[in-house]
Write a protein that holds these residues in place. Structure first.
Motif, mmCIF file in Angstrom:
data_model
loop_
_atom_site.group_PDB
_atom_site.id
_atom_site.type_symbol
_atom_site.label_atom_id
_atom_site.label_comp_id
_atom_site.label_asym_id
_atom_site.label_seq_id
_atom_site.Cartn_x
_atom_site.Cartn_y
_atom_site.Cartn_z
ATOM 1 N N SER A 169 39.335 90.637 29.250
ATOM 2 C CA SER A 169 39.597 92.071 29.104
ATOM 3 C C SER A 169 39.949 92.618 30.485
ATOM 4 N N SER A 170 40.487 93.840 30.522
ATOM 5 C CA SER A 170 40.821 94.435 31.818
ATOM 6 C C SER A 170 39.567 94.613 32.664
ATOM 7 N N ALA A 171 38.485 95.012 32.036
ATOM 8 C CA ALA A 171 37.232 95.225 32.775
ATOM 9 C C ALA A 171 36.739 93.909 33.378
ATOM 10 N N ARG A 172 36.812 92.850 32.586
ATOM 11 C CA ARG A 172 36.390 91.541 33.090
ATOM 12 C C ARG A 172 37.299 91.092 34.226
ATOM 13 N N HIS A 173 38.610 91.337 34.051
ATOM 14 C CA HIS A 173 39.569 90.924 35.070
ATOM 15 C C HIS A 173 39.235 91.584 36.403
ATOM 16 N N LEU A 174 38.893 92.868 36.353
ATOM 17 C CA LEU A 174 38.533 93.593 37.584
ATOM 18 C C LEU A 174 37.256 93.027 38.202
ATOM 19 N N GLN A 175 36.283 92.672 37.345
ATOM 20 C CA GLN A 175 35.050 92.061 37.864
ATOM 21 C C GLN A 175 35.353 90.732 38.549
ATOM 22 N N LEU A 176 36.259 89.958 37.945
ATOM 23 C CA LEU A 176 36.587 88.648 38.506
ATOM 24 C C LEU A 176 37.286 88.789 39.854
ATOM 25 N N VAL A 177 38.226 89.739 39.964
ATOM 26 C CA VAL A 177 38.898 89.875 41.266
ATOM 27 C C VAL A 177 37.920 90.382 42.327
ATOM 28 N N ALA A 178 36.931 91.150 41.922
ATOM 29 C CA ALA A 178 35.923 91.599 42.892
ATOM 30 C C ALA A 178 35.139 90.398 43.431
ATOM 31 N N GLU A 179 34.793 89.467 42.536
ATOM 32 C CA GLU A 179 34.105 88.242 42.978
ATOM 33 C C GLU A 179 35.003 87.424 43.905
ATOM 34 N N ILE A 180 36.288 87.359 43.524
ATOM 35 C CA ILE A 180 37.230 86.580 44.325
ATOM 36 C C ILE A 180 37.393 87.193 45.713
ATOM 37 N N ALA A 181 37.376 88.525 45.772
ATOM 38 C CA ALA A 181 37.464 89.206 47.073
ATOM 39 C C ALA A 181 36.316 88.769 47.964
ATOM 40 N N ASN A 182 35.124 88.622 47.395
ATOM 41 C CA ASN A 182 33.974 88.192 48.204
ATOM 42 C C ASN A 182 34.196 86.820 48.819
ATOM 43 N N ILE A 183 34.877 85.943 48.076
ATOM 44 C CA ILE A 183 35.131 84.595 48.599
ATOM 45 C C ILE A 183 36.140 84.641 49.738
ATOM 46 N N PHE A 184 37.239 85.392 49.521
ATOM 47 C CA PHE A 184 38.348 85.323 50.467
ATOM 48 C C PHE A 184 38.224 86.315 51.619
ATOM 49 N N ASN A 185 37.204 87.150 51.600
ATOM 50 C CA ASN A 185 36.946 87.945 52.801
ATOM 51 C C ASN A 185 36.514 87.028 53.954
ATOM 52 N N ASP A 186 36.131 85.788 53.606
ATOM 53 C CA ASP A 186 35.975 84.740 54.616
ATOM 54 C C ASP A 186 37.376 84.192 54.894
ATOM 55 N N SER A 187 37.903 84.478 56.081
ATOM 56 C CA SER A 187 39.320 84.189 56.334
ATOM 57 C C SER A 187 39.616 82.693 56.393
ATOM 58 N N ASP A 188 38.592 81.839 56.435
ATOM 59 C CA ASP A 188 38.826 80.399 56.455
ATOM 60 C C ASP A 188 39.020 79.805 55.063
ATOM 61 N N ALA A 189 38.757 80.610 54.029
ATOM 62 C CA ALA A 189 38.694 80.046 52.676
ATOM 63 C C ALA A 189 40.033 79.462 52.222
ATOM 64 N N VAL A 190 41.146 80.119 52.561
ATOM 65 C CA VAL A 190 42.453 79.615 52.107
ATOM 66 C C VAL A 190 42.741 78.252 52.727
ATOM 67 N N ALA A 191 42.516 78.136 54.029
ATOM 68 C CA ALA A 191 42.774 76.859 54.704
ATOM 69 C C ALA A 191 41.856 75.774 54.153
ATOM 70 N N SER A 192 40.593 76.113 53.892
ATOM 71 C CA SER A 192 39.653 75.119 53.345
ATOM 72 C C SER A 192 40.119 74.636 51.984
ATOM 73 N N LEU A 193 40.577 75.569 51.144
ATOM 74 C CA LEU A 193 41.075 75.181 49.823
ATOM 75 C C LEU A 193 42.324 74.312 49.950
ATOM 76 N N ALA A 194 43.240 74.724 50.823
ATOM 77 C CA ALA A 194 44.502 73.991 50.976
ATOM 78 C C ALA A 194 44.236 72.548 51.398
ATOM 79 N N ASP A 195 43.174 72.342 52.171
ATOM 80 C CA ASP A 195 42.872 71.007 52.688
ATOM 81 C C ASP A 195 41.909 70.224 51.800
ATOM 82 N N ALA A 196 41.420 70.830 50.731
ATOM 83 C CA ALA A 196 40.408 70.173 49.901
ATOM 84 C C ALA A 196 40.974 68.887 49.296
ATOM 85 N N ALA A 197 40.152 67.827 49.297
ATOM 86 C CA ALA A 197 40.607 66.533 48.785
ATOM 87 C C ALA A 197 40.111 66.260 47.376
ATOM 88 N N THR A 198 39.091 66.989 46.933
ATOM 89 C CA THR A 198 38.532 66.742 45.597
ATOM 90 C C THR A 198 38.240 68.075 44.901
#
Lengths: 90, 151
Positions: B110-139
């Motif tokens: 639902s739209s409400a759930r979608h907004l909740q999910l992006v809020a959680e995702i924001a918490n992850i990526f406010n760590d600026s290293d997260a994209v590079a860590s994901l890009a380099d992940a091997a498993t």
């Protein structure tokens, strides 16, 4: 004060801007209501908005407004958001 | 950090070092991963591509990261998350944040759930290293560890 975050569907990137803007506003001690919208909601929400946060693609959709339009580059960079909000809120 | 509000990320929803011809291909790969996990049907990938065609590459929300998504609808069976990392980064046409190394595809029931999910995702990526860590992940386990989600 009312602040809009604008994106394509009003549920994705505008949601990120909303949570991060709320975080920054709390840090700045600013009392504001942040509303995530898509372009179709602009007309009804624009009237009493003081600031619009969005990405570069949506600036043209906003048209004429008295609100400060802030273009955000990195949606996760709260330092960028804080810097730009401080300027807009003067 | 544990992000329990995010849906699980089964192995089917993780594609590492994918080879994408262009942004459309990259988004379609993430759509196939979402469908493979059972969160959406195949049509959701088409919706995600259409969002970018209609509104531009605004889903590239941070350097190297595209947050592909579409509106909730009949193509969404339940909340879902997929991660695609690209062997070779792909330009989406974004003025600041190209090229993309990681596509995170998101579906909300639902739209409400979608907004909740992006809020959680924001918490992850406010760590600026997260994209590079994901890009380099091997498993897939490594990806789940970075996102703080289960299988």
């Amino acid at each position: 004060m009312k602040i809009l975050t604008l994106c394509g569907a009003g549920i994705g990137t505008s949601g990120i801007l909303k949570v991060n803007a709320e975080r920054v506003l709390q840090r700045l001690g600013v009392d504001a209501r942040v509303v995530a919208i898509d372009a179709s909601m602009l007309e009804s929400e624009l009237d009493d908005a003081q600031v619009i946060l969005t990405g570069p693609e949506f600036v043209d959709a906003i048209g004429q407004t008295f609100a400060d339009v802030i273009v955000v580059e990195n949606y996760f960079d709260t330092a960028e958001l804080q810097r730009k909000l401080e300027v807009a809120l003067g | 950090m544990d992000h329990t509000a995010l849906p699980a990320l089964p192995d089917d929803a993780v594609v590492l070092r994918a080879r994408a011809r262009d942004w459309r291909d990259a988004v379609e790969i993430s759509g196939r991963a979402l469908a493979a996990s059972g969160a959406t049907d195949a049509g959701y990938a088409v919706d995600m591509v259409r969002m970018i065609e209609e509104h531009g590459p605004y889903v590239v929300v941070a350097p190297g990261l595209a947050l592909a998504h579409a509106r909730p609808g009949p193509a969404v069976h339940r909340d879902g998350l997929a991660i695609v990392t690209l062997a070779d980064p792909v330009p989406f046409g974004h003025p600041y944040n190209d090229p993309v190394r990681v596509v995170l595809a998101l579906a909300g029931a639902s739209s409400a759930r979608h907004l909740q999910l992006v809020a959680e995702i924001a918490n992850i990526f406010n760590d600026s290293d997260a994209v590079a860590s994901l890009a380099d992940a091997a498993t897939a386990d490594e990806v789940r560890g970075i996102l703080g989600v289960g299988a």
